[in-house]
Design a protein around this motif. Sequence first.
Motif, mmCIF file in Angstrom:
data_model
loop_
_atom_site.group_PDB
_atom_site.id
_atom_site.type_symbol
_atom_site.label_atom_id
_atom_site.label_comp_id
_atom_site.label_asym_id
_atom_site.label_seq_id
_atom_site.Cartn_x
_atom_site.Cartn_y
_atom_site.Cartn_z
ATOM 1 N N ALA A 10 1.180 -0.952 0.159
ATOM 2 C CA ALA A 10 0.318 -0.375 -0.020
ATOM 3 C C ALA A 10 1.086 1.159 -0.145
ATOM 4 O O ALA A 10 2.033 1.291 0.302
ATOM 5 N N ARG A 11 0.077 2.483 -0.782
ATOM 6 C CA ARG A 11 0.760 3.891 -0.035
ATOM 7 C C ARG A 11 0.215 4.382 0.160
ATOM 8 O O ARG A 11 -1.664 4.403 0.224
ATOM 9 N N LEU A 43 5.276 4.407 1.594
ATOM 10 C CA LEU A 43 4.770 2.882 0.730
ATOM 11 C C LEU A 43 4.714 1.992 2.142
ATOM 12 O O LEU A 43 5.995 2.233 3.989
ATOM 13 N N SER A 59 8.528 5.434 4.081
ATOM 14 C CA SER A 59 8.465 3.714 4.041
ATOM 15 C C SER A 59 9.045 3.333 4.570
ATOM 16 O O SER A 59 9.983 3.078 5.439
#
Lengths: 608, 327
Positions: B22-23, B32, B71
């Motif tokens: 997912a982001r 991310l 991320s």
Amino acid sequence: MASAKHILGVSAFYHDSAAALVSDGEIIAAAQEERFSRKKHDPRFPANAINYCLEEGGIEARDLAAVVFYENPIKTMDRVVQMLAETGEAGLGPWLEGAPGALGTKIRFDDLVANELKCDVPVLYSEHHLSHAASTYFPSAFEEAGILTVDGVGEWATTTLAMGRGREIEVLEEIHFPHSLGLLYSAFTQFCGFRVNSGEYKLMGLAPYGRPVFADIIRDELVAIKPDGSFALNLEYFGFLDSLSMTNSRFHELLGGEPREAESRLTQRECDLAASIQVVTEEAVMKLVETLVRTTGTRNLCMAGGVALNCVANGKVIREGLVDDIWIQPAAGDAGGALGAAMLASYKYFDIPRAPCNKRDRQNGSYLGAGYSNAEVKAYLDVNEKPYQVLENEERARYVAQSIADGKIVGYMVGRMEFGPRSLGSRSILGDPRNQDTQSTMNLKIKYRESFRPFAPSVLDYRSKDYFDLESDSPYMLLVAPVKEEIRLPFELNDEEDLVDVVNRPRSSLPAITHVDFSARVQTVHEDTKPDYFNMLREFEKITGEGVVVNTSFNVRGEPPVCSPRDAYVCFMRTEMDVLVMENCILEKTQQPAFDDVADWRGEYELD
Amino acid sequence: MSRDLFEYHPVLGYRFIPQLKARVRHEGGGYLVRTSSLGFRQTSEPTRPRTPGVQRVLVFGDSYTAGDGVSNGYRYTDLIEQQLDGVEVVNFGLPGSGTDQQYLSYCEYAKDIDADLLVIAPMVENIVRNPVGHRLTMSSTNGRLVRRAKPYFELSNGQLVLKHSPVPKAVVEVDAEPRDQETQPGIAQRLTAAADERLPGFKAWTQRVRGITWPVEYDSEDDPAWRLMREIIVQWKDKASTPVALCPIPTFGHVQGGIKADPYLKRFAEVAQTIDASLINPLPNFLDLPYAERGSCRFPNDEHPNEKGHEVLANAIGAQLRKILKL
């Protein structure tokens, strides 16, 4: 090893904003903003679509080599300002409507990108029709092709003839605003009571009910089409330069009266108008294609731009033998410009080689949007305590096929979402084409509309010739083909009859997908691009002997096709679908708890 | 709209959806999220056998550890792994969690994982999450405020008694709670805030001068919330088959707000001594930065550490791990 060149393409601020990610020339992801925002044809900066593209690519925004906007805002501004200067005070209305987009948002595109991604990524600008041209030529399998793009307007161009060779696109001819085939068609769309930029496909669907009795008037008064396909509008009849309407009183007088009120009863006049503008549009497109073939010497054709969604005209180009092969960008409208801009920058700006294509095309069936894993589907269903069963792929195919054969209506959400306006078996509502009630059930109990248009068929590729006079594949539902004589039933079109009654009278052994002119908008289904859907169709063939189902987009009227498990479940519960398939999870309507729908959803979505 | 990141979990209340890609859109530009089959933001599968010669460190904490806003690959656990040759750092961060859920995560998913060190890294504010049975969080799908149930312990005759087992499923949308008169900022607070805008650091200076501590639950060793947290840590250590390090992660109130850290440091030092655990204190690495630079370690609105904040945490914790692991 050098790191991959990731290019993000963006189209926005007119209609159908979108983003696309291309890495080293390969298409990784593409999606329209409307699917995430749930606002149909959403024109806003596609922040959610951009987020999705980076998610699919698994890349950081700072690793993007560039963000490319699909058109040139300076040139667009030039047109807007020049038009204001020419029309004077009368052009103030369109100016006030167009200027904020042209002078405001588009000009600030760099800022919007920086604000969303919070990093210093180079921003490049393409040109509208070049983006369209790139969106169709580069994903095609052709090494050489003539390119025709036709739409309302870009910066100045409304029609472009170009040549694609290797990774080069050479623009050969352009027709400039205000002379526009797209705007001509949109003028008739509005005149017939449909929304511009979204109701055009309804006008196309209306045409078979009419006779082209206005065609000569259109040719004589509204648009002059030369033998080479170039054309000029008679601007005295159009309102888009000096008012907020596409047409003016002279147009209305010419065509015998005032525009139809939206949502009012359709009359024979609208049918005849639709048939007439369809004929004229086809003539222009055919002539343009002939010119393109003659000029380029190639009989491969690529098409894009909103007019390329006119699948009746597209089918005719093939049937008339003007070209040997045709490839049309499934997201032919402005959304596709995002993809074209990214591909153009990859090949032209970053010099990435265009590798030979050993598949049907480089578009991967247009399954370029968001997908959801079984774990994500289950997470939604479990926390909301929705009953479901899990079936493995083969069992699922059999179950869905049997359900359809039993007359049930199935919501089918498997795999990555489609890029482009057509649902191709990832976000689809499916039904039995043999069943005479399928059409009215799907219209009244699922779509909540009374439509004069039949639904489209999804057919196993190897069975398409059993049902349709179609020589080529049509994986993107962009070609209309005649239904085979052998399966037609006796049918006469009666002028006095209500269109909805007409469309509900059977015209073939597949009544739900056969239009009143015995045509069908065909999707051929291929094992390599959509194996789950192909296998389901094969199971349906085993049960019924027919390798074809009814396929319509998974939404209610006015809503964008569903994207997420939540969207799909809500749409399922708001309608009278019987079965919902989300990846390997199967839900039966009869087993679902009462749906507490607090929202007045019929007011949520604007009608086309 | 982002994807759903979490799924219901009967023991933990919720966890990341396993194998998620997912982001998340965020004021930092977006980040991310990758999760493992266990439902944590782990880049590799921790259930696989340990590579010979590689030491494995398991790290538990809340969103500061999970890395909200940052991320995978840029969080302090990832950076430590890059810094220390021959060390695998496994991230078991669970956003919004209390020490109770972090301990239960260990029991559910990590107690049988072959490892060399267990790092318990609560953000110091987690102490106030432990006694309650729910959390208010933002829904990742529609951004609305929701109340999610969570497991919690009660201390009864010195024993931890688990409540909300299984955790109730309902996720209830709630209206933002209106501020009453008492919680409206007073004139002094408003003046301080205005002065701080013109003279960055002014608010921190006043808080330091006034000797403000927070959370106050650390002020006394007899505070019920601290006694609960202490008992969870003690029991956790009892369950662990590996050495343990305690790593209380400061809030930005401690980093840049002038709030005194002495009380919480004292409490963690006491319990570390009791259970024979190492104590890692990353706060000095933040305080070594010039004042103006400390604010650049977090997002402007979201109080989580940004990539720079994670770098500071990685440098601080990594240096201590080097000693503990005898590298």
